[in-house]
Design an enzyme around this catalytic site. Structure first.
Site, mmCIF file in Angstrom:
data_model
loop_
_atom_site.group_PDB
_atom_site.id
_atom_site.type_symbol
_atom_site.label_atom_id
_atom_site.label_comp_id
_atom_site.label_asym_id
_atom_site.label_seq_id
_atom_site.Cartn_x
_atom_site.Cartn_y
_atom_site.Cartn_z
ATOM 1 N N ASP A 113 0.825 -1.212 0.000
ATOM 2 C CA ASP A 113 0.000 0.000 0.000
ATOM 3 C C ASP A 113 0.860 1.264 0.000
ATOM 4 O OD1 ASP A 113 -2.062 -1.761 0.317
ATOM 5 O OD2 ASP A 113 -2.914 -0.806 2.094
ATOM 6 N N ASP A 114 0.241 2.358 -0.389
ATOM 7 C CA ASP A 114 0.734 3.737 -0.194
ATOM 8 C C ASP A 114 1.797 4.221 -1.180
ATOM 9 O OD1 ASP A 114 -0.993 3.586 1.891
ATOM 10 O OD2 ASP A 114 0.462 3.915 3.487
ATOM 11 N N HIS A 158 -5.899 2.786 -4.250
ATOM 12 C CA HIS A 158 -5.820 3.076 -2.807
ATOM 13 C C HIS A 158 -6.127 4.565 -2.586
ATOM 14 C CE1 HIS A 158 -4.832 2.162 1.297
ATOM 15 N NE2 HIS A 158 -3.717 2.858 1.344
ATOM 16 N N HIS A 199 -5.052 9.620 -0.352
ATOM 17 C CA HIS A 199 -5.036 8.919 0.927
ATOM 18 C C HIS A 199 -5.930 9.561 1.987
ATOM 19 C CE1 HIS A 199 -3.603 6.121 3.992
ATOM 20 N NE2 HIS A 199 -3.164 5.408 2.974
ATOM 21 N N HIS A 218 3.905 -2.293 2.981
ATOM 22 C CA HIS A 218 3.937 -0.952 2.387
ATOM 23 C C HIS A 218 5.242 -0.799 1.613
ATOM 24 C CE1 HIS A 218 1.053 -0.668 5.681
ATOM 25 N NE2 HIS A 218 0.476 0.292 4.982
HETATM 26 ZN ZN ZN Z 1 -2.699 3.405 3.097
#
Ligand code: ZN
Length: 231
Positions: free
Chosen positions: A48-49, A98, A102, A189
Site C-alpha cells: 500500500d501507499d 488506494h 489517501h 507498504h
Molecule cells: Zn494506506
C-alpha cells in the site's frame, strides 16, 4: 481479462474432467504466463501507499524470485512514478486503487469517495492504460457508504506485517513468517526501506516452504479452482 478467465475456465473443466489433483493451474496475465502447482501453498503479498523510491527494487526482487504481488497505489503519486507503474504491470503484477490522496474514504461523502476513487482510475488509465478492479480502503476502514460508492472489489488482508509500526526489518520478517498461511493476503507498504529489507528475508523463507507468490485476483481464481478440485 476475458481471455484470462477463458483459460482458467478451460483449465478448471479439464481438471474436473480428469480429476487430477496435482495438475498445474495455468494463469495468463498480460504477457506473463504463470503456472501454479495446486498442491503447493500460495500467498498474495500486497503493498500500500506507493509507489516510492523503494518500489523499483521491490519489483526487481519479485522478478528474481518468480514472484508476483499487488500494489495498491495512491493516485497522486502515479505520474511521478509512471515508469515504475509500467514495470509493475509489464512484470505481471496487479495494480489496485488506494484512493487519490489517501483521505479517510469511509468518512467522506458519497461524491467525495467517488472522486477519490475515480481520479486514481483515470490517472492509471491515462498513464499506463490500466484499469484496476480492486480497491484497498485507506486505513482498512469500510462502511456501507463506501461499499455503495464503488463497483471495485474491496480487498482487506489476512496478515498485517505491521511494517508501518515495527522499526526493524528482522522484526517485520519474523512477524510475517510466524503468521502467513496458505491462501493469505499479506499487508505491507512499499514506502519504507525496512519493508524492502524484510522482503529480502520473507520471500526466500517462504519459497523454501514451497510458497508461490500470486496477485490478489489470481489468488481468488486459484481458490475457486482448488475448491472445484475438492468437489
Ligand atoms: Zn494506506
Amino acid at each position: 481479462m476475458f481471455k484470462k478467465l477463458f483459460i482458467i475456465l478451460i483449465c478448471c473443466i479439464f481438471l474436473t474432467a480428469c480429476n487430477q489433483k496435482t495438475k498445474p493451474i495455468v494463469l495468463n496475465t498480460n504477457e506473463t504466463v504463470k503456472v501454479i502447482d495446486p498442491s503447493l501453498p500460495v500467498v498474495a503479498l500486497t503493498f500500500d501507499d506507493g509507489p516510492s523510491k523503494y518500489t523499483k527494487e521491490i519489483l526487481e526482487l519479485l522478478k528474481e524470485n518468480d514472484a508476483y504481488a499487488t500494489f495498491f497505489v495512491v493516485g497522486n503519486k502515479v505520474e511521478a512514478y509512471s515508469n515504475t507503474i509500467n514495470i509493475m504491470i509489464k512484470n505481471g503484477n496487479e495494480v489496485g486503487n488506494h484512493s487519490y490522496s489517501h483521505k479517510w474514504l469511509s468518512r467522506l461523502s458519497n461524491n467525495s469517495i467517488k472522486e477519490e476513487i475515480n481520479l486514481t482510475q483515470n490517472i492509471l488509465k491515462s498513464t499506463a492504460n490500466y484499469t484496476p478492479t480492486l480497491l484497498r480502503p485507506t486505513y482498512g476502514s469500510v462502511n456501507k457508504k463506501l461499499r455503495g460508492s464503488t463497483d471495485l472489489k474491496i480487498v482487506l488482508w489476512d496478515v498485517d506485517t505491521k511494517d508501518w509500526k515495527l522499526k526493524s526489518s528482522e522484526a517485520i520478517a519474523k512477524r510475517a513468517l510466524g503468521s502467513i498461511q496458505d491462501g493469505d493476503i499479506v499487508l505491507m507498504h512499499d514506502i519504507y526501506e525496512r519493508s524492502l529489507n524484510a522482503l529480502k528475508i520473507i520471500i526466500p523463507a517462504l519459497k523454501e516452504k514451497g510458497y508461490q507468490f500470486v496477485t490478489v485476483s489470481e489468488l481468488k481464481e486459484i481458490n475457486l479452482i482448488k475448491q472445484k478440485m475438492k468437489e
